[in-house]
Scaffold this motif. Structure first.
Motif, PDB file in Angstrom:
ATOM      1  N   VAL A   1       0.799  -1.242  -0.017  1.00  0.00           N
ATOM      2  CA  VAL A   1       0.130   0.032  -0.171  1.00  0.00           C
ATOM      3  C   VAL A   1       0.809   1.359   0.061  1.00  0.00           C
ATOM      4  O   VAL A   1       0.566   2.240  -0.634  1.00  0.00           O
TER       5      VAL A   1
ATOM      6  N   LYS B   1       1.031   3.977  -2.864  1.00  0.00           N
ATOM      7  CA  LYS B   1       0.447   5.538  -2.601  1.00  0.00           C
ATOM      8  C   LYS B   1       1.818   6.204  -3.381  1.00  0.00           C
ATOM      9  O   LYS B   1       1.156   7.258  -4.118  1.00  0.00           O
TER      10      LYS B   1
ATOM     11  N   MET C   1      -2.350  10.956  -0.211  1.00  0.00           N
ATOM     12  CA  MET C   1      -2.908   9.751  -0.802  1.00  0.00           C
ATOM     13  C   MET C   1      -3.396   9.134   0.267  1.00  0.00           C
ATOM     14  O   MET C   1      -2.965   8.952   1.462  1.00  0.00           O
TER      15      MET C   1
ATOM     16  N   PHE D   1      -5.718   5.016   0.963  1.00  0.00           N
ATOM     17  CA  PHE D   1      -5.996   3.700   0.232  1.00  0.00           C
ATOM     18  C   PHE D   1      -7.125   3.178   0.948  1.00  0.00           C
ATOM     19  O   PHE D   1      -7.255   3.081   1.868  1.00  0.00           O
TER      20      PHE D   1
ATOM     21  N   PHE E   1      -6.854   4.268  -4.611  1.00  0.00           N
ATOM     22  CA  PHE E   1      -5.750   5.076  -4.225  1.00  0.00           C
ATOM     23  C   PHE E   1      -6.431   6.404  -4.508  1.00  0.00           C
ATOM     24  O   PHE E   1      -6.489   6.611  -5.558  1.00  0.00           O
TER      25      PHE E   1
ATOM     26  N   SER F   1      -8.749   9.506  -8.336  1.00  0.00           N
ATOM     27  CA  SER F   1      -8.148   8.141  -7.760  1.00  0.00           C
ATOM     28  C   SER F   1      -7.861   7.176  -8.754  1.00  0.00           C
ATOM     29  O   SER F   1      -8.236   7.559 -10.054  1.00  0.00           O
TER      30      SER F   1
END
Lengths: 179, 276, 788
Positions: free
Chosen positions: C570, C574, C588, C590, C595, C603
């Protein structure tokens, strides 16, 4: 699972290459005819697993006690470790591999839906024994289910969800049969 | 899990089977549920097996002279579900349904069980209490052995090595009441103690035990305590007090001599109460 | 997409292959040119091997090779993975455990020769033809007898048969003083009997060796392929680890017994190289009874002291722990760090001393068996407190509540420091008891019991509480306690370019359903469908490393490693998304597989980012391509599930036969990912615990012969022996792992055994039979005898 040894299954080698001594058997397994010459001492379970490579039938003991090897012989549940292959000459055998007919058998579905299996090793034998029960008694009580499964040992589930799986299947079969 | 080698013959008639059996080094195979386990552990290493399971006449169950004739190769399940047996000899159906598990009952045969003569097998007590006769056949011809003469010791019978059991003849007595009550060994489900009891309208009572001693047997002392008397609490208590005395009692992992003898009395009491 | 798998009873992904007979267990595998092995095993518990004649066997049809101990004299034995030293500081006695017995056989079934032939039948026939000349020697099987002067010696280097002795807790003198001052002391001497694990799949191994690449492969029915590889390569065979592949295919149950490195695994691998052909050996059930490492086997004396108000003041324990003839992989840890450390239980006992003597005997090895040490500790505590209640004439539930550790969450309140080294993570112990009592209807039960007793029926209820230390284990802690390995776990998450995810875990399912549970977690965390996640385990060539599945550790430790990798994915995602959306990575967020630039509708989907990571045309300059992370997670503490189990039984007066009428299990295993699977784990554990209480137990005679080594004699619980189970749950999250999970694999087996025994004793007391204790298993004869 992505394990590459699967490629070996069913194609190569065998567990048992005994020098067979002349006993010819003709067996129908899951609807398919087979003819082999087998040693008289060959057990039906070894014939299924090694000669036919139907490895869904398992071996869990050597004293006919655990039921993991249960298959149907002429429609009845039998422990294939306690039947000689030569005794199956002329018989019709159903193994776990022959239970699904396009779609899962209600018992197979029941075991999945009700979490009737964990490690899966006793499962084929359980399903075959339960199928014998449902063929005689389409609406068994909890006690009747437990009694019918007394010859099959499971170490994972405590049988709770196995009983529920059989109940699920019975209900499904009865619904299908009902008009 | 792997037997030693042997030859295999599938017999189509009783005469064939007797001829193929030979003398001494062959074994009869019917359902295989006593023999095959022994073969797998190499406890038994015969030269030759003669399969009698395909001989139709050996599997039949029929009426004869007012009694029932149960083919030696009839499976426990055949017997448990047979309408004739269920109506005329309910004790046979009741006890057949208690043998092993469903898979065993689907393959194991009454003749195989009797010939094997496991001291804890269920059928022995039942045939004793029912006053059955075991029909056997060998090279010298056929003969009949009373159940009470059949069991001669642990895994030993009056059957000669060259003979096979062909049928069990069971008299059907109108108005008789009979039952088989069993305390199962928890692991094997064989009889830790099994008690079969039959009372005929003339008041005669047969009581037989399996699992109690090395040889299944009629308990004549217990029988004497109730025969010819009303089956009331006092008579039953007297029979229970007499039961299991004077025989050598089996001792194993699950039951000492004292406990097994106690169970014999309890199960005799239950059996007599069930037929009172 | 918004997914919501965690907490749902998602049906298992792995079921389809098992219900259709397409499972792939080791014995199902056939390799080209494969040979078959059979062992010649000692029929004696203790014997000098004076000679082995293989001449006749060598001439039998199909025989490829026969090996005996002499051929392996230069090969190391299998090592023990845990070192517990003597109180004196001396190193524990660790005699060599050879792959084949050489000179002496030390237990029934000790392998003496290994026969390899073209077929299984030929191997068996030839094995029967091997002639071994034995001189039988006297044997000892009971650990308390083993330490007596003059007892037959198992190993010359272990005088008195003592492997080690060990002590933990408050000084013995303080505990003795507290017992001396107690208003009431309950003393119980008992045996926690030896159990046979009985996974229904017998152990099976295939060794293979490729001469061109000098590479070995071992297929093994194991709970931890990587650990087997490490032990076998580094300690036994001295072959380079990178030349060895260990595969654990589908495994048919373990219950502890498939954790350990067995001699057969190493021998078969060694043989495959010697004959340059694959070799398969599959255990028979008879061998499994004799040789799969057993569990329990403690001979214990315990004393619990109370003050006049019924508060526990002290607990003193001495245990002789039977090790068998050799130290199995985890054996030394079981009676010590998995047993002594749990003797606080759920109670505030201020003084505890536990003293353990580990003893060699001429029996099969004893090691971890579902629960491993914790059932022994729980049985001890829960029998003692129940017996104390009977002796003091107080209600057993009241006595427990009076001594209970108060609730603490481990976050705002500190963990609970025990007298025996551990610090519990979080707990609400009263909660599970209250829930159990409500499910039971305690007051109504006591009324019914009284009425039953008046009509001559013996009804009984038995309670048990338990706590266990699982999520094994913080490496530094266990290292200081003697573990010779770290007990972290490895989780690799490989995002494929299309956004599909392969997860490689070092945990190894043998029935626990990891392919489902782990996929639920990963799918939720990444916001993708479960079908897009594949869980890969059990192969040392595909999974980087791992420590396996045991000690209820897979989700708590293995799951946490996967979470760490997901966090890294993740994080990197990002950065990629920020670059593409021309935002700062810090802006950012998630969620739900997207994202998003915070506060905007800009996104990118998880799939977009995955593709970009592998087709990095518009990509941050300082970032490597790819989206694939591997993490090691080493927990900071054990996890501490707990619960309350209640059994209701009826004892048949005439025969002593026990009928289990109800079984209630209320377990707090922390957060739950899949309730269906957790319930299933509880059911199975409860059945095993009931098995120990009522049915099971390995018996050796005085000559060291196991007298019940088959299903005809060893009583496994069957379907008609058990009722439907009533399960209840409570959730107290684990404060120190990311999923808040504690582990559920062993709980059922820990709490259930004493509940059943307590229920039987309660039933007997209701009928006026003031029986203090009955040896397990509570067979009808033992219960009947207790009433006479």
């Amino acid at each position: 699972m992505h394990l590459e040894y699967r490629e070996f299954l069913g194609t190569l080698g065998s567990n048992s290459n005994s020098v067979y001594m002349g006993n010819k058997i003709h067996v129908k397994v899951n609807g398919k005819d087979h003819q082999h010459e087998v040693e008289p001492r060959l057990l039906l379970v070894h014939y299924l697993r090694d000669t036919l490579r139907l490895t869904g039938t398992h071996i869990g003991c050597d004293t006919s006690g655990c039921g993991a090897c249960t298959v149907h012989m002429d429609g009845q549940a039998v422990k294939s470790c306690t039947v000689l292959a030569v005794q199956a000459d002329g018989a019709s055998i159903t193994t776990i591999e022959g239970m699904a007919n396009g779609q899962l058998h209600p018992l197979q579905e029941g075991f999945h839906q009700m979490h009737g299996l964990q490690c899966g090793f006793c499962t084929p034998g359980m399903i075959m024994t339960a199928a014998d029960l449902l063929s005689r008694n389409s609406n068994p009580s909890e006690g009747e289910i437990r009694h019918a499964l007394e010859g099959n040992i499971c170490r994972c589930t405590g049988y709770h969800n196995i009983v529920k799986s059989v109940q699920y299947a019975a209900e499904k079969i009865n619904k299908e049969v009902a008009p | 899990m792997i037997p030693t080698t042997f030859e295999y013959t599938k017999a189509t008639t009783v005469a064939d089977a007797i001829a193929a059996l030979g003398n001494g080094d062959g074994k009869i195979l019917a359902g295989g549920h006593s023999l095959v386990p022994a073969l797998k552990l190499r406890l038994n290493q015969p030269e030759r097996l003669v399969d009698i399971s395909q001989i139709a006449e050996l599997r039949a169950i029929r009426e004869e002279n007012g009694g029932l004739v149960i083919g030696a190769a009839a499976t426990h399940n055949d017997i448990a579900t047979n309408p004739l047996v269920r109506s005329k000899l309910p004790m046979f159906a009741e006890s057949a349904g208690q043998i092993g598990d469903v898979q065993v009952r689907n393959r194991g045969t009454i003749g195989g069980s009797l010939a094997h003569a496991d001291p804890a097998a269920d059928w022995s007590a039942v045939v004793l209490a029912a006053g059955a006769t075991i029909a056997v056949q060998g090279p010298k011809g056929a003969r009949k052995i009373a159940a009470s003469d059949f069991f001669t010791g642990i895994f030993m019978t009056a059957l000669a090595e060259d003979e096979i059991i062909t049928a069990i003849h069971v008299p059907v007595v109108a108005g008789a009441r009979a039952t088989y009550q069993k305390f199962a060994q928890p692991a094997s489900r064989f009889a830790l103690v099994g008690c079969a009891a039959q009372r005929t309208p003339d008041g005669q009572v047969h009581i037989a035990f399996t699992g109690l001693s090395d040889t299944p047997h009629r308990d004549h002392a217990a029988e004497a305590a109730v025969s010819g008397k009303p089956l009331d609490a006092a008579a039953i208590a007297a029979a229970a007090a007499a039961a299991g005395e004077g025989v050598s009692i089996n001792v194993d992992h699950y039951a000492s001599e004292k406990y097994r003898k106690h169970l014999a009395k309890v199960y005799l009491k239950r059996a007599l109460e069930a037929i009172a | 997409m918004s997914t919501n798998y965690i907490g749902k009873s998602v049906k298992r992904v792995e079921d389809k292959r098992f219900v259709t007979g397409k499972g792939n267990y080791t014995d199902d595998i056939v390799l080209p040119g494969m040979t078959h092995g059979m062992f010649v095993r000692s029929p004696y518990a203790h014997a000098k091997i004076k000679g082995i004649d293989t001449a006749a066997a060598q001439q039998m049809p199909g025989v490829v090779a026969i090996f005996t101990g002499a051929d392996l004299a230069e090969v190391n034995g299998v090592p023990c993975g845990w070192q517990v030293n003597f109180k004196s500081g001396d190193t524990m006695k660790e005699p060599k455990h050879p792959l084949l017995a050489h000179g002496k056989a030390l237990h029934v079934g000790d392998p003496v020769a290994f026969v390899i032939a073209e077929t299984r039948e030929q191997a068996k026939d030839a094995a029967d033809a091997v002639e071994v000349d034995y001189e039988e020697l006297p044997a000892v099987t009971n650990p308390a007898a083993g330490v007596q002067a003059g007892a037959p010696l198992v190993h010359d280097e272990a005088p008195g048969n003592v492997a080690f002795d060990w002590e933990l807790g408050n000084p013995k003198a303080e505990v003795d003083a507290a017992l001396a001052a107690a208003a009431h002391v309950t003393t119980l001497e008992f045996v926690n009997q030896r159990m046979a694990p009985n996974a229904i799949e017998p152990r099976s191994y295939i060794g293979a060796y490729d001469t061109t690449s000098d590479k070995y492969t071992l297929y093994t029915s194991t709970q931890n392929p990587h650990l087997i590889r490490l032990l076998m390569c580094a300690f036994v065979l001295g072959i380079p680890e990178h030349k060895v592949r260990v595969v654990g295919p589908d495994v048919g149950g373990g219950f502890g017994s498939k954790i350990f490195h067995y001699t057969e695994e190493a021998l078969i691998t060694w043989c495959a190289q010697k004959i340059s052909r694959p070799v398969k050996w599959t255990s028979t059930r008879s061998e499994a009874f004799m040789l799969d490492a057993h569990g329990r086997d403690h001979v214990t004396k315990a004393q619990m002291g109370f003050d006049a108000n019924g508060k526990i003041t002290a607990l003193k324990v001495h245990t002789y722990a039977n090790m068998g003839a050799f130290l199995s992989t985890f054996a030394p840890a079981v009676p010590t760090y998995l047993h002594g450390t749990l003797l606080q239980g759920l109670y505030t006992t201020p003084k505890i001393n536990v003293d353990v003597t580990a003893v060699f005997t001429h029996t099969n090895a004893v090691d971890a068996y579902r629960g491993a040490g914790r059932p022994e500790a729980t049985y001890l505590l829960e029998r003692l407190i129940d017996l104390s209640a009977l002796e003091m004439g107080v209600d057993p539930v009241e006595l427990r509540l009076k001594n209970l550790i108060p609730p603490f969450d481990g976050v705002t309140q500190p963990g609970y420091q025990t007298q025996v080294a551990l610090q519990y993570d979080s707990g609400n112990y009263q909660g599970v008891i209250e829930k159990g009592l409500a499910m039971l209807g305690y007051a109504d039960f006591r009324k019914a019991q009284k009425e039953a007793a008046e009509s001559g029926k013996l009804l009984g209820v038995g309670f048990s509480t338990y706590i266990e230390a699982c999520g094994i284990a913080p490496s530094a802690v266990v290292g200081s306690l003697g573990a010779r390995a770290g007990l972290y776990e490895v989780g690799q998450v490989r995002v494929q370019p299309t956004g599909k995810v392969s997860v490689f875990t070092g945990a190894h399912s043998h029935g626990q359903g990891h392919e489902t549970t782990f996929a639920q977690v990963v799918a939720d965390k990444l916001g993708i469908p479960m079908e897009d996640v594949d869980i890969v385990h059990g192969d040392s060539d595909t999974v980087a490393f791992g420590m396996g599945t045991y000690g209820s550790r897979s989700l708590a430790v293995g799951g946490s490693a996967i979470i760490k990798s997901i966090d890294k994915i993740v994080e990197k995602g990002k950065k990629i998304a920020a670059h593409k959306l021309e935002a700062a990575p810090g802006d950012m967020e998630f969620a739900n597989g997207k994202f998003t630039v915070k506060g905007t509708d800009k996104s990118l989907s998880f799939g977009d980012i995955a593709l970009t990571a592998y087709v990095p045309h518009v990509y941050p300059a300082d970032l490597e391509p790819g989206l694939d992370f591997s993490s090691f997670y080493d927990p900071t503490n054990f996890t501490y599930p707990f619960g309350c189990h209640i059994a209701v039984v009826e004892v048949e007066q005439e025969t002593g036969k026990v009928a289990l009428k109800r079984f209630i299990a209320v377990d707090d295993v922390g957060n739950v990912i899949n309730p269906m699977i957790v319930d299933g784990q509880i059911h199975g554990g409860v059945a095993q615990g009931i098995g120990q209480a009522l049915f099971e137990g390995v018996e050796y005679d005085e000559n060291g012969q196991m007298t019940n080594a088959s299903y005809m004699d060893y009583c496994m619980p069957r379907a008609d022996d058990l009722p439907m189970f009533e399960t209840g749950s409570q959730v107290t999250p684990c404060p120190h792992n990311p999923l808040g999970v504690k582990g559920a694999g062993e709980a059922g087996c820990i709490g259930s055994t004493p509940a059943v025994v307590n229920a039987v004793i309660d039933a007997l007391w209701s009928g006026g039979h003031k029986v203090r204790d009955i040896l397990m298993p509570l067979t009808p004869e033992r219960v009947w005898t207790a009433m006479q």
